[in-house]
Design an enzyme around this catalytic site. Structure first.
Site, PDB file in Angstrom:
ATOM      1  N   HIS A 104       0.721  -1.339  -0.160  1.00  0.00           N
ATOM      2  CA  HIS A 104      -0.070  -0.042  -0.075  1.00  0.00           C
ATOM      3  C   HIS A 104       0.914   1.399  -0.065  1.00  0.00           C
ATOM      4  O   HIS A 104       2.148   1.268   0.206  1.00  0.00           O
ATOM      5  CB  HIS A 104      -1.008   0.059   1.081  1.00  0.00           C
ATOM      6  CG  HIS A 104      -0.217   0.012   2.774  1.00  0.00           C
ATOM      7  ND1 HIS A 104       0.354  -0.972   3.022  1.00  0.00           N
ATOM      8  CD2 HIS A 104      -0.355   0.988   3.470  1.00  0.00           C
ATOM      9  CE1 HIS A 104       0.840  -0.478   4.414  1.00  0.00           C
ATOM     10  NE2 HIS A 104       0.471   0.544   4.509  1.00  0.00           N
ATOM     11  N   HIS A 258       4.581   0.380   0.422  1.00  0.00           N
ATOM     12  CA  HIS A 258       5.504  -0.666   1.389  1.00  0.00           C
ATOM     13  C   HIS A 258       4.639  -1.752   1.943  1.00  0.00           C
ATOM     14  O   HIS A 258       3.283  -1.844   1.519  1.00  0.00           O
ATOM     15  CB  HIS A 258       6.172   0.532   2.624  1.00  0.00           C
ATOM     16  CG  HIS A 258       4.875   0.859   3.356  1.00  0.00           C
ATOM     17  ND1 HIS A 258       4.199   2.170   2.922  1.00  0.00           N
ATOM     18  CD2 HIS A 258       4.346   0.722   4.536  1.00  0.00           C
ATOM     19  CE1 HIS A 258       3.465   2.518   3.633  1.00  0.00           C
ATOM     20  NE2 HIS A 258       3.256   1.654   4.641  1.00  0.00           N
ATOM     21  N   ARG A 273       5.175   5.195  14.880  1.00  0.00           N
ATOM     22  CA  ARG A 273       4.951   5.583  13.538  1.00  0.00           C
ATOM     23  C   ARG A 273       4.277   7.150  13.476  1.00  0.00           C
ATOM     24  O   ARG A 273       3.522   7.385  14.321  1.00  0.00           O
ATOM     25  CB  ARG A 273       3.972   4.799  12.801  1.00  0.00           C
ATOM     26  CG  ARG A 273       3.951   5.059  11.328  1.00  0.00           C
ATOM     27  CD  ARG A 273       2.734   4.267  10.722  1.00  0.00           C
ATOM     28  NE  ARG A 273       2.001   5.223  10.008  1.00  0.00           N
ATOM     29  CZ  ARG A 273       1.755   5.165   8.800  1.00  0.00           C
ATOM     30  NH1 ARG A 273       1.753   4.182   8.092  1.00  0.00           N
ATOM     31  NH2 ARG A 273       0.902   6.204   8.202  1.00  0.00           N
TER      32      ARG A 273
HETATM   33  C1  SIN Z   1       2.717   0.726   7.923  1.00  0.00           C
HETATM   34  O1  SIN Z   1       2.976   1.699   8.413  1.00  0.00           O
HETATM   35  O2  SIN Z   1       2.021   0.273   7.103  1.00  0.00           O
HETATM   36  C2  SIN Z   1       3.328  -0.574   8.789  1.00  0.00           C
HETATM   37  C3  SIN Z   1       4.880  -0.814   8.280  1.00  0.00           C
HETATM   38  C4  SIN Z   1       5.507  -1.847   9.203  1.00  0.00           C
HETATM   39  O3  SIN Z   1       5.048  -1.993  10.310  1.00  0.00           O
HETATM   40  O4  SIN Z   1       6.625  -2.023   8.778  1.00  0.00           O
END
Ligand code: SIN
Length: 282
Positions: A104, A258, A273
């Site tokens: 995504h 990612h 995050r």
């Molecule tokens: C995300 O922000 O989509 C999760 C990415 C991750 O946990 O590596």
């Protein structure tokens, strides 16, 4: 006051398509303007940049993020205590779902999807839990001229409620605002966007959120989207980042996708995050 100088940086590519590790820098120290410009330049060039061994409290992480944009709250998950712009992404030992565990671009169901996002590794499993990234400039450039011509004229509809991605949020939404979880957010964006800083064209549909092309039937949209969802994450467009505690990833959400790999059941993985505000794709 200690100011990090750009002379201290090393930039090491980790794959041919995208991704670079930046070394010789302490992100807990204030960054001067030229350091910020140099890191931003690396982000624009490599799309996903990584830092190792950074001891950052929540407030230092936020300070680092603010040097590159405006942190915003994530629509479906409440922030950690005292820091609404930082969400904790944790998969516990007994859980099976991996937050965001499909390919995504972040929150493309918003009218102004983020310019970028950052993850800080608090706890990582003994193996697995890597994050994959894919370069959407290369994905666009890898299409035939007639296909690029078709996509250049299409508008993609993006939803927050596609089943595959909704499932990946389930464990974390128990902690979140129940009302937000029930809302469907929808947005229309060009299927190919022009990056506002580099001027390059990037494919801007994604498996997690894109449902169909505006004005087309589902039967017409689905085969094209299914082809693109496979094409845009071909191995030669990707890199893979292996986490260690106190690693940081910072990616350009306008040109990179990612996908965190869900291969560490039985172990805890915990990330902080931050999402940075973006603009309306054109
Ligand atoms: C995300 O922000 O989509 C999760 C990415 C991750 O946990 O590596």
């Amino acid at each position: 006051m200690s100011v990090t100088s750009k002379r201290q940086f090393t930039v090491t590519r980790i794959a041919g398509a995208l991704g670079a590790e930046i070394g010789g820098i302490d992100l807990s120290a204030p960054l001067d303007d030229s350091s910020v410009a140099e890191i931003r330049g690396a982000l624009l060039e490599y799309l996903a940049i990584f830092f190792r061994d950074q001891e950052l409290s929540a407030s230092k992480f936020l300070e680092f993020a603010r040097a590159f944009g405006t942190p915003i709250e994530y629509p479906f998950v409440r922030g950690i205590d005292g820091y609404p712009e930082i969400i904790e992404i944790t998969k516990l030992e007994h859980e099976r779902n991996n937050f965001g565990g499909v390919w995504h671009s972040d929150t493309t169901y918003l009218d102004e999807p983020p310019m970028g996002s950052m993850l800080y590794a608090v706890q990582v499993p003994p193996f697995g839990g890597d994050t994959l990234f894919a370069n959407q400039y290369l994905a666009y450039e890898g299409l035939s001229a007639p296909m690029r011509g078709i996509l250049d004229g299409l508008t993609a509809v993006n939803s927050s409620a596609k089943a595959d991605v909704t499932k990946t949020r389930e464990d974390m939404m128990r902690e979140a605002d129940g009302r937000a979880a029930q809302r469907e957010l929808l947005s229309e964006h060009p299927a190919v966007r022009t990056h506002p800083e580099t001027g390059r064209r990037a494919l801007f549909v994604n498996f997690a959120h894109t449902t169909h092309f505006k004005g087309m039937t589902t039967a017409e949209s689905t085969p094209i989207l299914d082809f693109l969802f496979q094409h845009q994450v071909k191995p030669e467009y990707t890199c893979r980042f292996n986490w260690r505690p106190q690693s940081i990833a910072f990616w350009d959400n306008r040109a990179a996708q990612h996908n965190p790999v869900n291969d560490y059941h039985g172990f805890r993985r915990s990330m902080h995050r931050i999402t940075l505000a973006g603009d309306r794709p054109v």
